[in-house]
Write an enzyme that holds these catalytic residues in place. Structure first.
Site, PDB file in Angstrom:
ATOM      1  N   ASP A 134      37.969  32.873  30.002  1.00 46.70           N
ATOM      2  CA  ASP A 134      38.183  33.743  31.164  1.00 46.70           C
ATOM      3  C   ASP A 134      39.604  33.558  31.705  1.00 46.70           C
ATOM      4  OD1 ASP A 134      37.264  35.304  33.656  1.00 46.70           O
ATOM      5  OD2 ASP A 134      37.748  33.356  34.533  1.00 46.70           O
TER       6      ASP A 134
ATOM      7  N   ASP B 258      63.009  17.275  16.772  1.00 47.82           N
ATOM      8  CA  ASP B 258      61.706  17.665  16.227  1.00 47.82           C
ATOM      9  C   ASP B 258      61.161  18.913  16.933  1.00 47.82           C
ATOM     10  OD1 ASP B 258      61.557  16.191  18.508  1.00 47.82           O
ATOM     11  OD2 ASP B 258      59.721  15.129  17.982  1.00 47.82           O
TER      12      ASP B 258
ATOM     13  N   GLU C 200      28.255  37.236  40.436  1.00 45.80           N
ATOM     14  CA  GLU C 200      29.230  37.087  41.521  1.00 45.80           C
ATOM     15  C   GLU C 200      29.691  38.431  42.069  1.00 45.80           C
ATOM     16  OE1 GLU C 200      33.582  35.041  42.378  1.00 45.80           O
ATOM     17  OE2 GLU C 200      32.966  35.505  40.338  1.00 45.80           O
ATOM     18  N   ASP C 201      29.965  39.404  41.183  1.00 40.35           N
ATOM     19  CA  ASP C 201      30.679  40.617  41.596  1.00 40.35           C
ATOM     20  C   ASP C 201      29.837  41.888  41.612  1.00 40.35           C
ATOM     21  OD1 ASP C 201      32.970  39.143  41.893  1.00 40.35           O
ATOM     22  OD2 ASP C 201      33.713  39.556  39.881  1.00 40.35           O
TER      23      ASP C 201
ATOM     24  N   HIS D  43      37.455  43.239  30.861  1.00 40.71           N
ATOM     25  CA  HIS D  43      37.714  41.791  30.952  1.00 40.71           C
ATOM     26  C   HIS D  43      36.580  40.963  30.336  1.00 40.71           C
ATOM     27  CE1 HIS D  43      38.636  37.835  32.494  1.00 40.71           C
ATOM     28  NE2 HIS D  43      37.559  37.843  33.251  1.00 40.71           N
TER      29      HIS D  43
ATOM     30  N   HIS E 288      29.452  37.101  32.637  1.00 42.13           N
ATOM     31  CA  HIS E 288      29.857  35.969  33.469  1.00 42.13           C
ATOM     32  C   HIS E 288      30.261  36.354  34.890  1.00 42.13           C
ATOM     33  CE1 HIS E 288      34.039  37.049  32.192  1.00 42.13           C
ATOM     34  NE2 HIS E 288      34.393  36.469  33.329  1.00 42.13           N
TER      35      HIS E 288
END
Length: 707
Positions: free
Chosen positions: A139, A259, A76-77, A48, A72
């Site tokens: 992301d 259109d 956090e993870d 990812h 990124h």
């Protein structure tokens, strides 16, 4: 997964001077940190961040942004920390990674008050460094491309958030390609039948008419060659969601849409743009009212282009966008063009907007919002808005959002002009204040001394600035009415605890609460800025506390939990004694009691180990169980006071009161009432329903509120 050398090659295509060692280092560090982690699809999680970095190379962004994409999710993870990232990759990258982490943790689709606060945080992150948003959009784009691996309910939630927030944000930043893809991916989740139907219609149309795009593109090229103009011509069918939106807005069937094809002509100079326009208008008939010149009047995000709609082959309408190559780069990348590289050098595109100025333009009026609702209204309007350009009688240009009215124009000139507006002239003709303004119109505002804003203007105005000014004026004008309403609310609240709302008592309460006088206190009570229970509590804290009933201990009204085990009532369904209940265990906190028919229980159907069989203790319960009532009442003198009296007569306490909607003829409110049990609730609702000034009444349950 793209390997590190292929990723570096993608960056070198536009930046031969890239720091390849830095990208390799970030790639290996991210791979190491995410080792053993997997996505819902079963792929290694690190696929990812690499995919996000690859998306950003399409925008030709700098090394710091590419490295941020690779890292990124590390803070956090994984076990990675801010200080470690800063030590290895520098403060710039660490700040960007930390900014993306904070954005990821924002719940942008939560309740209105929380959502407004989180939007403020999002805008603050943007103002510090817009690259944080570029990484977050990439992301979200990759997550939407791979959304099929998520459970259906999470797919729907992500798709709705994408449609409501991220797609409009990308559009507001000028990143039209990103916006269109995000919208179409979300549309595929939210309304797959409609999208499939439109695609099927397209296939049928192409079978019947042949390749219209190829034929019209060839026609335009031929006309430009005859005129000796060098330009690139591209054509395409519009995206399914774009077509669906037009069908909804214009209430037209697919067969009546004209259109549905778009064409771009990319020229070498601005002068050639206007030459191309002349050639196209000579060859095809222009459609009246379908012309926009964003070259002479560019959008605030730097977008420049001429839009012309003409009747092409077989009478079919087609939109042609004409711009230079530099304008096209900004049209594709929007504000991101500020960081673009070419041949190892930062591109100095004269049309790229300075991000700091763009953010200032976006947020300049947000500080005028008096409450969360106004702020949310303003920011969403800014993100969704297209623009129209009108002229003052002196020839000055006024920028307004699409759909703006003469009222918005008046307030854009000056608040004093808006407040005293009585009518308007558009191109010399007098028009109603609700008229929607169009590009190029000249507007003159007619004012009168003594004129004041009307309540109906709230529904006419479109801009946040106009709405905020109107509300502010109405609040000042209605102050005396709010004071009277506050007196009635105070009287009922004080009588509930056996006291009287005397002038001396109100002055003392105002002083205790830090307000200048009793009049200000009553005005805030009447406008629902302050709850009556808070005023009583300021003077009589002991009386304001809810005491337990004699029969049942208010701390232990539920049977089935362990002795001393803490619990809470669910905010979503607000169960009361007399209703069937069940408790659900949550990690890190005590059980939460839900009504057995609460829709929120659906998500726990496959986790029976979290369910606890509980019931209310039999007997008389104290009135401590708060229930929200959604009530619509007529806007007449004394009505709200009678409603409060009715509730008090049923021995129920109003713990809070919130105005949801105010119209000239009615009010809609949320009233928080403290009750004993379901029978007590029934008695209160019966008494209210019998009141002639109550138009609607229902028990309010908000599933968006956390348990």
């Amino acid at each position: 997964m793209i390997d590190v050398e292929d990723l570096i090659a993608l960056v070198r295509n536009y930046n031969p001077r890239t720091d390849a060692d830095l990208i390799r280092k970030a790639y290996l560090y991210g791979q190491q940190m995410h080792e053993g982690q997997f996505r819902r699809s079963g792929e290694p999680y690190f696929t990812h961040p690499v995919a996000v970095a690859a998306i950003l190379t399409e925008q030709a962004l700098d090394d710091a942004t590419i490295v941020t994409a690779l890292l990124h999710d590390t803070i956090e993870d994984t076990k990675s920390t801010y200080s470690e990232v800063a030590a290895m990759f520098g403060e710039e990258v660490a700040e960007l990674v930390d900014g993306v982490t904070k954005l990821t943790n924002l719940q942008l689709s939560s309740s209105e008050t929380k959502q407004a606060e989180n939007f403020r945080k999002l805008l603050i992150a943007m103002s510090r460094d817009l690259r944080v948003i570029l990484v977050k959009l990439a992301d979200r784009l990759h997550n939407m491309r791979t959304i099929k691996s998520l459970p259906p309910e999470k797919q729907a939630r992500k798709a709705r958030e994408t449609m409501d927030i991220f797609a409009p944000l990308a559009g507001r930043m000028g990143m039209q390609q990103t916006r269109e893809e995000l919208e179409d991916l979300a549309f595929k989740v939210l309304n797959p039948e409609a999208r499939t139907s439109i695609i099927r219609r397209f296939v049928t149309l192409q079978r019947e008419t042949g390749d219209v795009v190829h034929r019209i593109t060839a026609d335009i090229r031929l006309e430009l060659e005859k005129a000796g103009i060098e330009a690139d011509v591209y054509g395409r069918a519009k995206k399914p969601y774009s077509i669906w939106r037009k069908m909804q807005e214009k209430d037209l069937a697919f067969s009546r849409l004209s259109d549905i094809y778009g064409f771009r002509v990319i020229t070498g100079s601005e002068a050639d743009c206007y030459r191309v326009l002349g050639v196209i208008h000579q060859r095809w008939r222009a459609v009246p009212g379908r012309f926009k010149d964003y070259i002479s009047q560019p959008k605030s995000n730097g977008y420049r282009s001429i839009h012309a709609t003409v009747s092409g082959r077989d009478g079919k309408r087609v939109e042609v966008q004409i711009r230079t190559r530099q304008m096209h780069e900004v049209a594709e990348s929007g504000v991101a063009a500020h960081w673009s590289y070419r041949d190892g050098e930062r591109v100095h595109n004269p049309f790229a907007v300075d991000p700091a100025k763009w953010i200032a333009n976006l947020t300049e009026r947000f500080d005028t919002a008096d409450d969360h609702g106004e702020f949310l209204e303003n920011v969403k309007l800014e993100m969704y808005s297209d623009q129209v350009f009108c002229f003052t009688p002196k020839g000055d240009v006024v920028k307004l959002p699409k759909g703006a009215t003469p009222l918005d124009y008046a307030y854009a000139i000056h608040t004093r002009i808006g407040n005293s507006c009585v009518s308007a002239k558009v191109d010399g003709l007098r028009v109603p204040l609700w008229t929607r303004l169009k590009n190029g119109q000249s507007v003159e505002i007619i004012t009168a001394e003594g004129q004041r804003p009307q309540a109906s203007w709230i529904d006419i105005a479109v801009t946040g600035r106009a709405k905020a000014a109107i509300r502010r004026s109405l609040r000042e004008e209605d102050r005396s009415r709010f004071v009277k309403l506050g007196q009635e609310l105070a009287r009922v609240a004080f009588e509930h605890v056996g006291k009287k709302a005397t002038e001396k008592a109100l002055r003392t309460a105002a002083r205790t609460m830090g307000l200048p006088d009793s009049t200000e206190l009553l005005a805030r009570l009447g406008s629902a800025e302050l709850s009556a229970s808070k005023v009583v509590e300021a003077l009589y804290p002991e009386l304001a506390r809810i005491h337990p009933a004699e029969e049942i201990d208010a701390r232990r009204p539920v049977v089935g939990l362990s002795p001393g085990q803490p619990y809470r009532r669910a905010n979503c369904c607000q169960p009361v004694p007399g209703e069937r209940i069940v408790a659900i265990t949550y990690r890190g906190q005590g059980p939460i009691v839900h009504a057995i028919d609460c829709p929120a229980l659906i998500e726990f159907e496959d986790e029976p180990q979290r369910w606890i069989d509980v019931r209310w203790t039999e007997g008389r319960h104290p009135p401590v169980h708060t229930v929200s009532l959604n009530i619509t009442i007529s806007n007449d003198a004394g009505v709200l006071g009678r409603i409060c009296t009715l509730i008090g007569e049923q021995k129920a306490n109003i713990s809070d009161l919130h105005f949801v909607d105010r119209k000239p003829d009615y009010y809609r409110l949320l009233i928080e009432v403290d009750l004993r049990d379901v029978e007590h609730l029934h008695n209160v609702m019966t008494a209210l329903e019998a009141e002639s000034d109550v138009a609607q009444l229902e028990r309010y349950r908000d599933l968006s509120r956390k348990p």
